[in-house]
Enzyme design. Structure first.
Site, mmCIF file in Angstrom:
data_model
loop_
_atom_site.group_PDB
_atom_site.id
_atom_site.type_symbol
_atom_site.label_atom_id
_atom_site.label_comp_id
_atom_site.label_asym_id
_atom_site.label_seq_id
_atom_site.Cartn_x
_atom_site.Cartn_y
_atom_site.Cartn_z
ATOM 1 N N GLU A 196 35.260 39.540 50.518
ATOM 2 C CA GLU A 196 34.422 40.507 49.572
ATOM 3 C C GLU A 196 33.738 40.071 48.761
ATOM 4 O O GLU A 196 32.595 40.748 48.249
ATOM 5 C CB GLU A 196 35.461 41.868 48.946
ATOM 6 N N HIS A 252 39.231 35.774 50.264
ATOM 7 C CA HIS A 252 38.689 37.034 49.957
ATOM 8 C C HIS A 252 37.171 37.256 50.309
ATOM 9 O O HIS A 252 36.209 36.936 49.524
ATOM 10 C CB HIS A 252 38.826 37.230 48.269
ATOM 11 N N CYS A 277 44.454 38.597 51.783
ATOM 12 C CA CYS A 277 45.440 37.836 50.885
ATOM 13 C C CYS A 277 46.639 38.308 51.013
ATOM 14 O O CYS A 277 47.316 38.154 51.887
ATOM 15 C CB CYS A 277 44.860 37.804 49.301
ATOM 16 N N SER A 306 32.989 51.249 29.370
ATOM 17 C CA SER A 306 32.886 51.669 30.753
ATOM 18 C C SER A 306 31.832 52.565 30.827
ATOM 19 O O SER A 306 31.907 53.611 31.645
ATOM 20 C CB SER A 306 34.253 52.230 31.210
#
Length: 527
Positions: free
Chosen positions: A505, A503, A377, A14
């Site tokens: 996005e 979705h 959703c 990460s």
């Protein structure tokens, strides 16, 4: 044949390896090179579709219906190009293919081993991108030293032997941590990471050293000595306030120039004017809008990465700084007050009953308070449930996901899902067309009759309740191309209340913000 850049990571996960790979790809594209990016994930899961997003991060869905690692979203947003199932591969997929071939007798009695059978399968997956690309960037997930990563690292080591240093480049990203009590950066973790990489036969060609601040030249010289590199091939990568500054930052540091020199590529200087315009637009934002993000996962930046990015894109393109306020749906006591304190409310997709009661409270508050509301959703499904209970007075109305015995199953399992069976890869996935109702708010926003958006769900609106809703203020404003599925709803008489089964996005990118999110943020700014 394409030239390959292999991205590996060390010290910690990460630290932005996927974003760095995507940013480098963007700069190479700005030089006129045709680039693509592959993510090799070492986990044994066939895909992340059944993994907890709080642990693994968002599941990104490609246009062709693959559930993939969230880094593919970064690849799409930086390269402004759709990725596909060919851009992501897991250890689970690799082993599954090899075992299937062994079961069919394809190996003719050979002992099937990691080397050469697993590594050959990995190499074959990577090399399918040879045609049509000048440069292929391959990100190897995890960190050096992980047991799961070893076959992938061995595969890319073999690719260097096959193709030579002029056609391959090893870029290694590590963390250079700062010890607060000592007040200094520590290079030892990077030294150990490079040593581990060299022990398996990979000598990095350049190092990207992540740190909170600039890595001093003295530290880079020390790292270069231990890594057997010239100082010019060790780059400090400090934190930035916005990831989309990275293409400009990488070019300013000469990272793309070092890559091109290693690979023997001659191009013009990169044209980064689009990235400069985006940076300048981001810097001109003044007023803030607060979006209440209603979900059970406390870190939207990981669990809902594409949504966070889509909101930010919309904010930049409308001149607003979007501030996300997480509303914990397991603490229902003050949800109405928290909704009132926000400029707009968003309820994202999710699975499972945990937090549903809080989401229903937030949806009701947004509806009654006239707050701009966007449901995605599960957010759409719960908006339907909330309206059915409180406006249509269908007592006990619910989704069968949460109450199989509900007297009014306004949300049902898709017919294709009713046989049950495996959970992984069995949902409605990928892009499909839907028709927008004329004179609807959604049609006004998109400016089109037919759109194509991506899906990831297994429940749908129950058409048996279609007539009851048609007589109310909640309108079905989009239907699938075959008219089987309700794809979106909106509320008449409300300033801005829209929810979609798809979705949106996944289709947003920094240079072309999605129209639905732009409209949502504009409505939030006017609230």
């Amino acid at each position: 044949m394409a030239k390959y850049i292999f991205f590996t990571g060390g010290v910690a996960s990460s630290i932005g390896k996927g974003v760095a790979a995507a940013a480098l790809g963007a700069v190479l594209e700005a030089r006129g090179l045709t680039t693509t990016i592959i993510k090799l994930d070492p986990y044994i899961n066939v895909d992340p579709g059944t993994m907890n997003p709080a642990q693994h991060g968002e599941v990104f869905v490609t246009h062709d219906g693959a559930e993939t690692d969230l880094d593919l979203g970064h690849y799409e947003r930086f390269l402004n190009r759709r990725m596909s199932r060919r851009n992501n591969c897991t250890a689970g997929q690799i082993y599954e293919r090899v075992i299937r071939r062994e079961r069919s007798g394809e190996f003719l009695g050979e002992t099937v081993q990691v080397i050469p059978h697993i590594t050959n399968e990995i190499i074959a997956f990577v090399e399918q991108h040879d045609e049509g690309h000048d440069v292929v960037i391959v990100e190897v997930g995890g960190t050096v030293g992980d047991i799961e990563s070893q076959p992938f690292l061995e595969a890319i080591r073999q690719m260097r032997l096959r193709r030579g240093p002029g056609a391959t480049l090893f870029a290694h990203m590590t963390l250079v941590p700062q010890v607060a009590s000592a007040g200094e950066l520590k290079t030892k973790p990077t030294q150990h990471s490079v040593r581990d990489l060299r022990e398996i036969g990979i000598q990095p060609d350049l190092l990207l050293c992540r740190a909170a601040d600039e890595v001093p030249a003295s530290h880079r010289r020390k790292i270069a000595l231990f890594a057997n590199l010239s100082e010019e091939r060790v780059f400090g990568i400090p934190d930035v306030d916005m990831i989309y500054r990275l293409p400009l930052d990488f070019a300013a540091r000469g990272i793309d120039a070092a890559v091109c020199a290693q690979l023997g590529i001659e191009t013009a200087a990169p044209d980064l004017s689009a990235w400069r315009r985006f940076r300048d637009d981001a810097g001109r934002r003044a007023a803030e809008v607060v979006v209440g993000f209603v979900g059970k996962y406390p870190n939207p930046n990981q669990s809902y990465r594409s949504l966070v990015e889509a909101l930010d894109h919309a904010g930049i393109h409308t001149g607003r700084k979007v501030v996300i306020e997480h509303i914990d749906t397991e603490e229902t006591a003050d949800i109405a007050a928290r909704v009132a304190a926000c400029d707009a409310i968003l309820v994202p997709g999710a699975f499972g009953a945990r937090g549903v009661a809080g989401k229903l409270e937030a949806i009701r508050a947004a509806r009654e308070q006239g707050k701009p509301f966007l449901g995605i959703c599960l957010g759409m499904q719960l908006a339907i449930v909330e309206y059915a209970v409180n406006q249509l007075k269908l007592a006990g109305a619910n989704s069968v996901e949460f109450d199989a015995a509900t007297p009014h199953p306004v949300i049902r399992l898709e017919q294709e899902q009713e046989d049950g069976g495996a959970l992984g890869g069995t949902m409605r996935l990928g892009a499909s067309k839907c028709r927008l109702a004329p004179r609807s708010k959604l049609h006004e926003i998109y400016g089109q009759d037919v759109i194509a958006e991506r899906h990831r769900h297994r429940y749908e609106f129950n058409n048996e309740f279609k007539e009851g809703f048609a007589a109310s203020d909640m309108k079905m404003s989009a239907w699938s191309d075959d008219e089987r599925y309700c794809e979106a709803i909106e509320l008449s008489g409300h300033p801005w209340f829209i929810a979609t089964q798809f979705h949106p996005e996944y289709e947003s990118n920094p240079h072309s913000s999605h129209p639905l999110f732009k409209s949502f943020i504009k409505a939030a700014a006017e609230d």
